[in-house]
Design a protein around this motif. Structure first.
Motif, short mmCIF file in Angstrom:
data_model
loop_
_atom_site.label_atom_id
_atom_site.label_comp_id
_atom_site.label_asym_id
_atom_site.label_seq_id
_atom_site.Cartn_x
_atom_site.Cartn_y
_atom_site.Cartn_z
N CYS A 1 3.18 -5.74 7.95
CA CYS A 1 3.85 -4.86 6.99
C CYS A 1 4.62 -3.76 7.73
N PHE A 2 5.43 -3.02 7.01
CA PHE A 2 6.26 -1.98 7.60
C PHE A 2 6.49 -0.87 6.58
N PRO A 3 6.78 0.36 7.04
CA PRO A 3 7.03 1.47 6.12
C PRO A 3 8.48 1.49 5.67
N TRP A 4 8.66 1.83 4.40
CA TRP A 4 10.02 1.93 3.84
C TRP A 4 9.93 2.80 2.58
N TYR A 5 10.48 3.97 2.66
CA TYR A 5 10.37 4.91 1.54
C TYR A 5 11.48 5.95 1.64
N GLN A 6 11.68 6.70 0.58
CA GLN A 6 12.70 7.74 0.53
C GLN A 6 12.02 9.12 0.59
N TRP B 1 4.28 0.94 2.10
CA TRP B 1 4.12 -0.12 3.10
C TRP B 1 4.39 -1.46 2.44
N TRP B 2 5.25 -2.29 3.07
CA TRP B 2 5.77 -3.50 2.44
C TRP B 2 5.49 -4.75 3.28
N SER B 3 5.25 -5.85 2.56
CA SER B 3 5.15 -7.16 3.19
C SER B 3 5.77 -8.17 2.22
N PRO B 4 7.11 -8.29 2.20
CA PRO B 4 7.78 -9.13 1.21
C PRO B 4 7.49 -10.61 1.42
N ASP B 5 7.59 -11.35 0.34
CA ASP B 5 7.43 -12.81 0.38
C ASP B 5 8.54 -13.43 -0.47
N PRO B 6 9.49 -14.13 0.16
CA PRO B 6 9.51 -14.55 1.56
C PRO B 6 9.95 -13.43 2.50
N ARG B 7 9.88 -13.72 3.80
CA ARG B 7 10.24 -12.77 4.84
C ARG B 7 11.50 -13.29 5.54
N THR B 8 12.45 -12.40 5.79
CA THR B 8 13.68 -12.80 6.47
C THR B 8 13.48 -12.67 7.98
N ALA C 1 0.85 -1.19 0.00
CA ALA C 1 0.00 0.00 0.00
C ALA C 1 0.89 1.24 0.00
N ALA C 2 0.25 2.38 -0.23
CA ALA C 2 0.95 3.67 -0.19
C ALA C 2 0.04 4.68 0.47
N GLY C 3 0.66 5.74 1.01
CA GLY C 3 -0.13 6.81 1.59
C GLY C 3 -0.30 6.65 3.09
N GLY C 4 -1.33 7.31 3.61
CA GLY C 4 -1.54 7.31 5.05
C GLY C 4 -0.57 8.26 5.73
N ASP C 5 -0.20 7.93 6.96
CA ASP C 5 0.72 8.76 7.71
C ASP C 5 1.50 7.88 8.68
N ILE D 1 15.41 6.52 6.79
CA ILE D 1 14.99 6.93 8.13
C ILE D 1 14.90 8.45 8.14
N THR D 2 13.83 8.94 7.57
CA THR D 2 13.62 10.37 7.42
C THR D 2 13.35 11.03 8.77
N THR D 3 13.38 12.35 8.79
CA THR D 3 13.07 13.06 10.03
C THR D 3 11.68 12.71 10.56
N PRO D 4 10.63 12.66 9.72
CA PRO D 4 9.33 12.23 10.24
C PRO D 4 9.36 10.80 10.80
N MET D 5 10.14 9.90 10.17
CA MET D 5 10.25 8.54 10.68
C MET D 5 10.91 8.55 12.06
N GLN D 6 11.96 9.34 12.21
CA GLN D 6 12.63 9.40 13.50
C GLN D 6 11.67 9.89 14.59
N LYS D 7 10.91 10.92 14.29
CA LYS D 7 9.97 11.46 15.27
C LYS D 7 8.92 10.42 15.64
#
Length: 234
Positions: free
Chosen positions: A45-50, A57-64, A27-31, A113-119
């Protein structure tokens, strides 16, 4: 077709709706509202973006993942652990750790790990959900890692090192602490040679979701703030 999230809806699409290419994009978007982040990890799932991208939002298959019983420690790292070169603590410098993880890397341009991610993750730390492990050389922070603990699962996010083996010592300390506390697995998200060297391996998304169902609502570890002991290796 990619699912777009609205700011007032914290529900994620089913994991089997994730794209095959790129692998796991759900998925994409949200906050980055802490409630949405907790819901994301509970969902699988987890957030990962630049910077400049929407939140992805990602949920890879397979998962490590790494099962604590399967931790592998190399001879050289075991020697470093026995020397006790670094003092290890837990939850003593979360903001410093996440800032260190967001720092420049030789192998990558920019950081996810953007500033909003850190906060957002600092707020999760204040809520008692996100935790850090720190490696110190005297009074200097030389390495560490952070992630989320929900139930009896730990969701690893990132680590950094400014001295030889500092983050590795922190990681081994964390894994052994989680093993003692009865944690089932550590989510490592994506495969890397570094993680595989510790014994991490891939499981299917379906198997990962089954671990979520079984262990997310188990009693969480309460005592995170005590001083960490160095791992004892024979």
């Amino acid at each position: 077709m990619l699912n777009w999230l609205s700011r007032d809806n914290f529900d994620f699409p089913p994991l089997d709706k994730a794209l095959h290419e790129p692998n796991g994009l759900l998925a994409a978007g949200g906050d980055l509202d802490p409630r949405r982040l907790i819901q994301a990890y509970r969902h699988g799932c987890f957030p990962w973006y630049q910077d400049g991208q929407p939140i992805l939002w990602w949920s890879p298959d397979p998962r490590t993942v790494l099962f604590p019983d399967e931790l592998h420690v190399s001879r050289s790292l075991a020697k470093c652990l026995r020397q006790q070169r670094y003092r290890i603590s837990i939850d003593q410098a979360f903001e410093q750790v996440i800032h260190g993880c967001a720092g420049p890397r030789d192998y990558a341009d920019g950081t996810w790990i953007t500033t909003p991610m850190q906060k957002a993750y600092c707020e999760l730390h204040r809520m008692g959900v996100a935790h850090s492990v720190e490696a110190w050389d005297g009074n200097e922070l030389v390495g560490g890692l952070y992630g989320l603990a929900i139930g009896r699962l730990f969701f690893g996010e990132s680590m950094f090192s400014r001295a030889d083996n500092a983050s590795k010592v922190a990681f081994v300390t964390l894994v052994q602490r989680l093993k003692t506390a009865g944690f089932e697995l550590i989510d490592c998200q994506m495969p890397t040679q570094h993680l595989h060297s510790f014994g991490a391996r891939a499981i299917s998304r379906r198997e990962f979701a089954a671990y979520l169902r079984r262990h997310l609502d188990q009693t969480p570890l309460q005592d995170w703030t005590s001083q960490a002991d160095q791992p004892s290796l024979a």
